[in-house]
Design an enzyme around this catalytic site. Structure first.
Site, PDB file in Angstrom:
ATOM      1  N   GLY A  35     -40.430  96.165 -66.534  1.00  0.00           N
ATOM      2  CA  GLY A  35     -40.497  97.603 -66.825  1.00  0.00           C
ATOM      3  C   GLY A  35     -40.727  98.451 -65.591  1.00  0.00           C
TER       4      GLY A  35
ATOM      5  N   GLY B 252     -40.230  91.510 -71.818  1.00  0.00           N
ATOM      6  CA  GLY B 252     -40.888  90.249 -72.163  1.00  0.00           C
ATOM      7  C   GLY B 252     -39.961  89.039 -72.082  1.00  0.00           C
TER       8      GLY B 252
ATOM      9  N   LYS C 289     -51.395  92.324 -61.159  1.00  0.00           N
ATOM     10  CA  LYS C 289     -52.332  91.202 -61.283  1.00  0.00           C
ATOM     11  C   LYS C 289     -51.673  89.838 -61.262  1.00  0.00           C
ATOM     12  CE  LYS C 289     -55.995  93.524 -63.797  1.00  0.00           C
ATOM     13  NZ  LYS C 289     -56.700  93.599 -65.084  1.00  0.00           N
TER      14      LYS C 289
ATOM     15  N   ARG D 184     -30.332 101.488 -74.537  1.00  0.00           N
ATOM     16  CA  ARG D 184     -30.140 100.287 -75.361  1.00  0.00           C
ATOM     17  C   ARG D 184     -28.923 100.429 -76.284  1.00  0.00           C
ATOM     18  NH1 ARG D 184     -36.634  99.223 -76.224  1.00  0.00           N
ATOM     19  NH2 ARG D 184     -36.802  97.777 -74.472  1.00  0.00           N
TER      20      ARG D 184
HETATM   21  P1  ADP Z   1     -43.406  94.960 -64.067  1.00  0.00           P
HETATM   22  O1  ADP Z   1     -43.624  95.953 -65.189  1.00  0.00           O
HETATM   23  O2  ADP Z   1     -42.160  95.277 -63.300  1.00  0.00           O
HETATM   24  O3  ADP Z   1     -43.451  93.539 -64.533  1.00  0.00           O
HETATM   25  P2  ADP Z   1     -46.192  95.035 -63.284  1.00  0.00           P
HETATM   26  O4  ADP Z   1     -46.529  95.720 -64.558  1.00  0.00           O
HETATM   27  O5  ADP Z   1     -46.631  93.639 -63.097  1.00  0.00           O
HETATM   28  O6  ADP Z   1     -44.609  95.145 -63.006  1.00  0.00           O
HETATM   29  O7  ADP Z   1     -46.835  95.822 -62.057  1.00  0.00           O
HETATM   30  C1  ADP Z   1     -46.636  97.171 -61.802  1.00  0.00           C
HETATM   31  C2  ADP Z   1     -47.911  97.866 -61.403  1.00  0.00           C
HETATM   32  O8  ADP Z   1     -48.553  97.254 -60.286  1.00  0.00           O
HETATM   33  C3  ADP Z   1     -47.645  99.289 -60.989  1.00  0.00           C
HETATM   34  O9  ADP Z   1     -48.270 100.149 -61.900  1.00  0.00           O
HETATM   35  C4  ADP Z   1     -48.248  99.393 -59.593  1.00  0.00           C
HETATM   36  O10 ADP Z   1     -48.909 100.623 -59.364  1.00  0.00           O
HETATM   37  C5  ADP Z   1     -49.237  98.256 -59.562  1.00  0.00           C
HETATM   38  N1  ADP Z   1     -49.557  97.853 -58.188  1.00  0.00           N
HETATM   39  C6  ADP Z   1     -48.718  97.371 -57.270  1.00  0.00           C
HETATM   40  N2  ADP Z   1     -49.361  97.151 -56.101  1.00  0.00           N
HETATM   41  C7  ADP Z   1     -50.651  97.508 -56.275  1.00  0.00           C
HETATM   42  C8  ADP Z   1     -51.820  97.505 -55.437  1.00  0.00           C
HETATM   43  N3  ADP Z   1     -51.760  97.102 -54.179  1.00  0.00           N
HETATM   44  N4  ADP Z   1     -52.980  97.942 -55.977  1.00  0.00           N
HETATM   45  C9  ADP Z   1     -52.999  98.361 -57.263  1.00  0.00           C
HETATM   46  N5  ADP Z   1     -51.947  98.371 -58.110  1.00  0.00           N
HETATM   47  C10 ADP Z   1     -50.780  97.952 -57.624  1.00  0.00           C
END
Ligand code: ADP
Ligand code: MG
Length: 399
Positions: free
Chosen positions: A357, A380, A199, A38
């Site tokens: 992230g 965010g 999710k 950063r």
């Molecule tokens: P970002 O931080 O890039 O926005 P998210 O926090 O939404 O991404 O999602 C990342 C998480 O999703 C990771 O920790 C990954 O392990 C989990 N993930 C991805 N696919 C699956 C799956 N099929 N089952 C469980 N967890 C999953």
């Protein structure tokens, strides 16, 4: 994108005082900064202003002190790291308003740099209190916002100051806005979005917005399971939000109406336990998942087909990994699709923008982050932008 002023629009600023909002919310361990990304992002703006002879006062928040002074959250702790990255001496001022700041401004020579104290030590920051804004502005001649990552908050130093002082986007803010505009503002078509992650519930607004914006929506990760379940697929023990299958169907219908093609995995990597290289690992058709198995990644043939979709597109925006990429071999789909996107970008056929992230971590893990057109580390603010929301810190610069 409406127009905003950049450092190119500054007149003669020699001896003038620049109030510069930057992101110094740095990861620290035992009082030491562990990642300087950063600071490096803000350095071009700081050094350009100093080079033009401005007295540069840096404004930033650190952690969540909730409107009170806290010795463990003082920005004095980052001064050394900032000096190291900038390659020059930086003064620390333990206030953000009042005579102590005024006296410091008198001591500073043109081209000198100071960090003011953590803006969130004062309640007026998060409340965007007009009196607090005015008190900060009294010690400055103009305002530069170089912290896109804080632009989704309407706080005194991210929004309020732009209303009372001549306001400019810093170089890092400018680069982010230009990249995001190329990805969703006025993109070259066809546009693909990759949305993955754990999710559906955390990205409902993202999905709802994207279906009206993009030609291809590729859904992977845990959230794909909810969509598969909505279509009547038995996803076994997979992470799945069964209560959201109705919402998933609504999103699929909305996509259909706007001519957005949704791509769900037809082949998946499953196992009975969530561990590295588990003995029960296998790849199967999405209709063959057993009751005691969970889907942890997209299968290799399905990923290849997704790569073919990207080959027909000119623009890609990506948030969320395709699988549980932290655990081998469930990183395979994310790595393969990221490499395809990177190769198409290097070839010049794709503009690729990614953020989030875990997404940034996954692209670094795939070794291709530097080949994407733009990687946003804004977290965010990036997600709110993907939701189609107006970011107050950006809107005020465009006003
Ligand atoms: P970002 O931080 O890039 O926005 P998210 O926090 O939404 O991404 O999602 C990342 C998480 O999703 C990771 O920790 C990954 O392990 C989990 N993930 C991805 N696919 C699956 C799956 N099929 N089952 C469980 N967890 C999953
Ligand atoms: Mg995450």
């Amino acid at each position: 994108m409406s127009a905003f002023k950049t450092l190119d629009d500054l007149g003669d600023v020699n001896g003038k005082v620049a109030l510069v909002r930057v992101d110094l919310n740095l990861p620290m361990q035992g009082g030491a900064v562990t990642d300087e990304t950063r600071i490096r992002a803000a350095a071009p703006t700081i050094l350009e202003l100093a080079g033009k002879g401005a007295k540069v006062l840096l404004l930033a928040h650190f952690g969540r002190p909730k409107g009170e002074r806290s010795s463990t959250l003082s920005l004095s702790m980052v001064v050394g790291a900032v000096e190291k990255v900038l390659g020059t001496e930086v003064m620390f001022v333990p206030e953000v308003t009042g005579p102590v700041v005024a006296q410091s401004v008198d001591i500073l020579r043109p081209g000198d740099i100071a960090i003011l104290e953590n803006t969130r030590f004062w309640k007026g920051e998060e409340k965007n209190d007009p009196d607090f804004v005015k008190a900060i502005a009294e010690n400055g001649d103009f305002y530069v916002n170089d912290a896109f990552s804080a632009a989704h908050r309407a706080h005194a130093t991210t929004e309020g100051l732009a209303r009372v002082l001549p306001a400019y986007a810093g170089r890092s803010m400018q680069a982010e806005l230009e990249a995001l505009d190329k990805a969703l503002g006025a993109p070259e078509k066809p546009v693909a979005a990759v949305v993955g992650g754990a999710k559906v519930s955390s990205k409902l607004d993202v999905l709802k917005h994207l279906v009206s914006q993009v030609d291809h929506l590729i859904i992977g990760g845990g959230m794909a399971n909810t969509f598969l379940a909505a279509k009547g697929v038995d996803v076994g023990k997979s992470l799945c939000e069964h209560d959201l299958t109705g919402t998933a169907n609504e999103i699929l219908e909305a996509a259909d109406k706007s001519g957005c093609t949704v791509h769900l995995p037809y082949e998946v990597v499953v196992s009975k336990e969530f561990a590295a290289n588990p003995p029960s690992l296998r790849t199967c058709n999405v209709h063959e998942v057993a009751a005691d198995e969970m889907i942890l990644d997209v299968g290799p043939l399905a990923v290849e087909a997704l790569g073919d979709v990207l080959k027909t597109c000119r623009t890609l925006v990506w948030n969320g990994p395709m699988g549980a990429f932290e655990t081998v071999p469930f990183d395979a789909a994310t790595v393969a699709l990221a490499r395809t996107a990177a190769a198409l970008t290097v070839e010049g056929s794709l503009i690729s923008v990614a953020g989030g992230g875990d997404t940034v971590a996954a692209l670094n893990h795939a070794g291709v982050a530097q080949d994407f057109s733009y990687i946003s580390t804004a977290g965010g603010a990036f997600l709110e932008w993907m939701e189609g929301k107006e970011l107050p810190g950006v809107a005020v610069l465009e006003a």
